[in-house]
Each structure stands twice: as C-alpha cells, then as structure tokens.
Scaffold this active site. Structure first.
Site, PDB file in Angstrom:
ATOM      1  N   LYS A  77       0.944  -1.132   0.089  1.00  0.00           N
ATOM      2  CA  LYS A  77       0.051   0.010  -0.102  1.00  0.00           C
ATOM      3  C   LYS A  77       0.957   1.423   0.143  1.00  0.00           C
ATOM      4  CE  LYS A  77      -3.714   2.163   2.584  1.00  0.00           C
ATOM      5  NZ  LYS A  77      -4.875   1.740   3.748  1.00  0.00           N
ATOM      6  N   SER A 151      -9.361   1.888   2.756  1.00  0.00           N
ATOM      7  CA  SER A 151      -8.592   2.677   2.079  1.00  0.00           C
ATOM      8  C   SER A 151      -7.380   1.806   1.233  1.00  0.00           C
ATOM      9  CB  SER A 151      -7.814   3.708   2.870  1.00  0.00           C
ATOM     10  OG  SER A 151      -6.916   3.119   3.708  1.00  0.00           O
ATOM     11  N   SER A 175      -9.760  -0.613   6.945  1.00  0.00           N
ATOM     12  CA  SER A 175      -9.183  -0.520   5.619  1.00  0.00           C
ATOM     13  C   SER A 175      -8.566  -1.656   5.413  1.00  0.00           C
ATOM     14  CB  SER A 175      -8.267   0.735   5.524  1.00  0.00           C
ATOM     15  OG  SER A 175      -8.986   1.948   5.901  1.00  0.00           O
TER      16      SER A 175
END
Length: 604
Positions: A77, A151, A175
């Site tokens: 990420k 996210s 997330s």
C-alpha cells in the site's frame, strides 16, 4: 501452469517442481500487463527491477523454498515505504522517495518476498471505499461498477485478481478488512502495536495497524508472523503477551436484532445468518450481545476528536497544499479544527466509559462475529454521497482498534447479485494467534473460494492447527467419525476435530465382520499404490485419551498412521490377520463413502 490465485502453498509446490523466481516474475509481468483495472498500482515495480530482485534472491538463497517467503510476490500500500519506489499516500504533491524500507517491508524482503509495486488507496488512508484517489478508483474484481473498498483498495484487488500472493494494507477504521470482504479475501488485522509502523505515513498514529490481505487465514498468519515483533523506533510498538481462547466450545457473540443494520442489503444479512449457523455447526455456542457500547465507540473515530489525529499527521502539508487534497478527504481532515484539547480529553473519557460497559458483554462471550461491511455500493452511488455511504461501511469495524482488539476478516459467500460478503472474528488484545484456527475452520466451511476464483478449494497445506493446549491428537477412521455412532466417545470428554484429511497412499480399508456398530479395519501395506483414505484427526484431553485407548477392542489398536502430508499421528490400526477374507472397501476412499453406498443399496 500457475493457478489463477497465487496462494503460498501453490507457489511453494511449483518452486519444488522446478519453477524459478525468474519464471514467476515473468508471469507477474504478463498478468500486470493483461489487467483490466488500471487503478490498482500507483507505482508498479519496473520489469527489470523485478527481474533483478529475482536474480538477487537466487544468488542469496539458491535452494527453493529455503527462506520463509522465498520468491513470493507481494504488493505494498502506497503509504508504506519501499525503497526504490516513491511513497505518495495517493497525493502526488506529497510524494517522496524513501531511501530505506519500512520495518515491515524490510522483514518481508529478508524472508525472500519480492515487491511488485505500490498500490492505490484512499488519499492519506482516509476512507473505506477506494474512490478518493487522483490515480483512479480500483474496482471490485466481481463487478467493475462496484467499489473495491478502501482505503487499502489496490492491495486487495492485486491479491484477489492473482497479481500477488499477498499485499500490505493499513487499518485505522477497517481499511484492512472492508476491501477483503468486497474482494473475497482474508484480512488479517493485528492487535495494535504487534506489527511496527516505522516507515508508514500515519492516519491516526495511536491506532493505525499494518495489515495483510491473503487468500487463506494460514497464509495471512504466516506473513504476519514474519512482520511482527517489537521495534523501539515505533513509539506504539509493544511486546506481545499472547492471549488464549478456549480450544473448543467457543462462545461467540452475534448481533441482537435491535442492533442489526444492513442498509437494505438482504443478501449480506443472509450471508451473516449463514455464517452464524456455520459457526454453530463447528461447535460454537451462539450468544446475542449488546452491540451498543461498541457502536458508540465506533462513532467516535470519525465523529469525535480522533479526527484531530488525521490533521496531526498532515497539518504542515495541509497548510501549504490544501488544494492538492481530494475534496472529501480535505473536508474530513479540516473538520478536526472543530476540536480542541478539551474535546480530546472528553473523547478519551467517553471511550473509557464505553470500555467499562463492554466488559459486561465480554463476560458473556469469548469472541465476536460481525458482518465485515453491512452493504456495498457502486462507484457512482459512492461519489454521489461520499461521506454518508462511506460511513455505512464502518459500522462494524470502526471500534476495533480503539478498543485494542485483534481481528480476522474472512469471506462468507456470495449474494444473488454475485457480489461477496464477509464476516469478521474479533478477539481481545493479543488473541491474534488464538483467533486463527477457528477463523480458518470457518473460511473452509463457508466454501467461498479465494479471491476472484469462487470455486477454488482451500489448500490443505495452509490449514491452521489449533494452538498447543496439551490435548493429544488421534486419527479416527470409522464409527468415531463426525456424525457416526461412536463420535460421542470423542465429543463427550471435550474432544474436538482438528481436520479432515487423507492417509498416505499405501493404506487399505476392510469391513470387519461381526462388529456392532460396523467397524473398519485399516492396515498399511508398503508398496500398495492407492489414493489414500479419508480420515479425521481429533484432539482429546490426555486423561480422556488414556481411557479411550484402554477401551479399544481387539483386533484394533493404536499405532502411528502416516497422513498424506507425511506427518504421523496416533490412530486406529488393525491386526493384519483380522482382515483375511473380509470385504475390502479401499476403492470407495473411506468409511463414510462405504456407509453411504451401503445405505443406498439398502433402499433399492
């Protein structure tokens, strides 16, 4: 040929059979190029850099599978530093080039894993839906009209679409769990402090957690174990004190009817009900609990002073670059200006008051089973109402890090529209390992496949064994199998099933004459080339195991049974002379198949 989903055991088997990391990298390059979702990566690792990683690994550790994650591809990420690739947090003006890896990436690389790129996210990890990025919105692998969840949007899609074996996410409000639910994945959310956050752009520093997206619980736990461990450079890092859970008879808390909210999504509610029934079938006791003090804590994360932590993370950048923020993200973060130090303390007091109320509920249950997300939306629906609909996603996730809990999100199946739903098992602080066996058993029982492959069987090699509780394992072959007449001799004294599997290939099965209830005779014949026989492995308390063995009638006895994975476990065997002239049922594959065949013939 590699399978669609690159789970750990499949890749390890392929490496054992001659695949090389360079071969694997060429496959990853081809899959990246063929991907129909251009928003997965913010920065894909250049092809020559990928090949260099593979060559360096083969020079450093030439023996296949000689490191825990030898040649395993993973995505990161883009709020987690990976040297050689920029960190943007999905804001181009914020981008910087890290010269060193984050702690977690460094540990994974040392274990042999290969970084294939930095993935998209809701900007500054602010959101649960995946649409708040100037790099585009990754989509559900099952329907591109729908959000991927956020996210950690790109990370989930990269694993679910078969580009990576696992991916790193972060989790403040869900997330690392919501995108798992929307893409039919496992989301491992450690207890805060178990995994270091050094080299991670924070959202809410005091509750942020680095997470793992994987296709099985076993894979995710194995990867988490590589990452975890105290790091003094992280002020919130902690030495874990593992907590235990009952090995059998878990009391699982589920939502009362008054606290159920699925925002009209009957499919997800149906999947939740089915998961509850599945947990019950695995031996759990289902206990409705009062969700109110958990829900009220969840509301604090976005509607309370914790929003100020998001401002603390980027306040200088916001001052100079406000126009570079996604409009929704900017609205949320600037909302922190409404809170002062007094509000922060008042929020803390309210959280602790709610924590006291949760203690009453924890006396009733061992773990919680909640929907991961109560519904999903199309990208168009999310963009039309970005704050309210995003808030729906966090109804059952926002409280978990505030309360210092561990959680594992698992797939729960598919609705009538073909979209997946998920459930999450939540346990007290540092029950990370203790949660895993039941989470794995639930995932296997729900039969939802892995990622975009809805029918993929979960590899036996990734099965999570219960933690060592002093119980003694035993292989059962016939009348003691689940649902058979003598199974009560195992369950009565507190035994529980570890797994269903097969023996090694050289075992034969016979029907012993004149036995009531009918019993099989299992013998081993070296050189016999069969397909193995279905058996179950159970665990018994030591005293119960001794009593059980004493009651076994001849010609049966206890010896070592070799299983298909090469392990040897004590189990039922038969003296060879007793099967002379007996009916052989080896070809049926196991005692349960024999009983079915016998019952079928009796009804004809």
């Amino acid at each position: 040929m590699l399978p669609t989903i690159l789970d750990l055991s499949s890749l390890r088997a392929a490496y054992k059979s001659g695949l090389t990391p360079l071969d694997l990298i060429e496959e990853v390059i081809a899959r990246r190029a063929a991907s129909k979702d251009p928003a997965i990566f913010i920065a894909a690792t250049p092809e020559e850099d990928l090949r260099s990683q593979a060559r360096d690994l083969m020079a450093r550790a030439p023996e296949p599978n000689s490191l825990p994650l030898w040649g395993i591809p993973f995505a990161v990420k883009d709020n987690i530093d990976a040297a050689g690739l920029p960190t943007t947090a999905a804001c181009p003006a914020f981008a910087y080039d890290p010269t060193v890896d984050s702690t977690v990436v460094a540990r994974l690389k040392a274990a042999g894993a290969l970084v294939i790129g930095k993935t998209n996210l809701d900007q500054f990890a602010t959101g649960l839906n995946g649409t708040r990025s100037p790099y585009g919105a990754p989509r559900s692998v099952f329907d591109p009209a729908y959000v991927s969840g956020g996210s950690s949007s790109g990370s989930a899609v990269a694993v679910a679409s078969g580009l990576a074996t696992f991916a790193l996410g972060t989790d403040t409000a869900g997330s690392g769990r919501v995108p798992a639910a929307f893409n039919n994945l496992v989301g491992i959310k450690p207890t805060p402090g178990l995994v270091p956050n050094v080299g991670v752009v924070p959202a809410c520093r005091s509750v942020d957690v680095v997470t793992v997206f994987a296709t099985t619980v076993g894979d995710g736990v194995a990867i988490r174990k590589v990452m975890e461990g105290y790091d003094a450079a992280d002020p919130f890092s902690r030495q874990a004190v593992p907590a235990t859970l009952p090995a059998a008879g878990l009391r699982i808390g589920v939502l009362e009817s008054t606290e159920r909210e699925f925002f009209g999504n009957r499919d997800v509610e149906t999947l939740y009900d089915a998961a509850i029934e599945r947990a019950k079938s695995l031996g759990a006791t289902i206990v409705p609990f009062d969700y109110a003090p958990f829900r009220q804590a969840a509301e604090l994360l976005y509607n309370g002073p914790w929003v100020a932590e998001r401002l603390a993370a980027v306040k200088d950048f916001l001052t100079s670059n406000a126009d570079d923020f996604d409009p929704t993200v900017r609205t949320i973060i600037e909302g922190a200006k409404a809170y002062d130090a007094v509000a922060a303390f008042e929020g803390k007091y309210k959280l602790e008051a709610l924590r006291q109320k949760t203690k009453t509920e924890w006396k009733k249950v061992d773990i919680l089973l909640l929907p991961t997300a109560p519904t999903t939306y199309t990208v168009e629906e999310m963009l039309a109402d970005p704050i309210v609909k995003n808030g729906h996603f966090g109804r059952y996730t926002n409280f978990v890090n505030l309360y210092d809990y561990a959680a594992i999100a698992i797939p729960a199946g598919f609705g009538r529209n073909g979209l997946p739903g998920g459930v999450t098992l939540i346990g007290p602080t540092f029950t990370d390992d203790a949660l895993a066996p039941f989470a794995d058993a639930m995932h296997r029982a729900l039969r939802a496949g892995m990622g975009k492959d809805k029918t993929a069987p979960l590899p036996e090699a990734s099965r999570v064994a219960p933690l060592d509780d002093g119980f003694v394992p035993i292989v059962v072959v016939g009348a003691h199998l689940t649902g058979m007449p003598l199974n009560h001799e195992l369950t009565g004294p507190g035994g529980y099933r570890l797994k269903t599997c097969r023996t090694a290939a050289d075992y034969r099965l016979f029907v012993l004459p004149n036995t009531v209830p009918p019993k099989p005779g299992l013998i081993r014949e070296p050189g016999f080339d069969g397909n193995g026989l279905e058996v179950e492995v159970w665990a018994l308390p030591p005293a119960a195991f001794g009593n059980f063995v004493q009651k076994i009638p001849g010609p049966l006895g206890i010896g070592k049974v070799t299983l298909e994975d090469g392990s040897s476990v004590s189990g039922f065997l038969c003296e060879a002379h007793a099967v002379t002239g007996a009916e052989e049922v080896t070809a049926l594959g196991g005692w349960r198949a024999y009983v079915r065949a016998k019952n079928a013939s009796a009804t004809v």
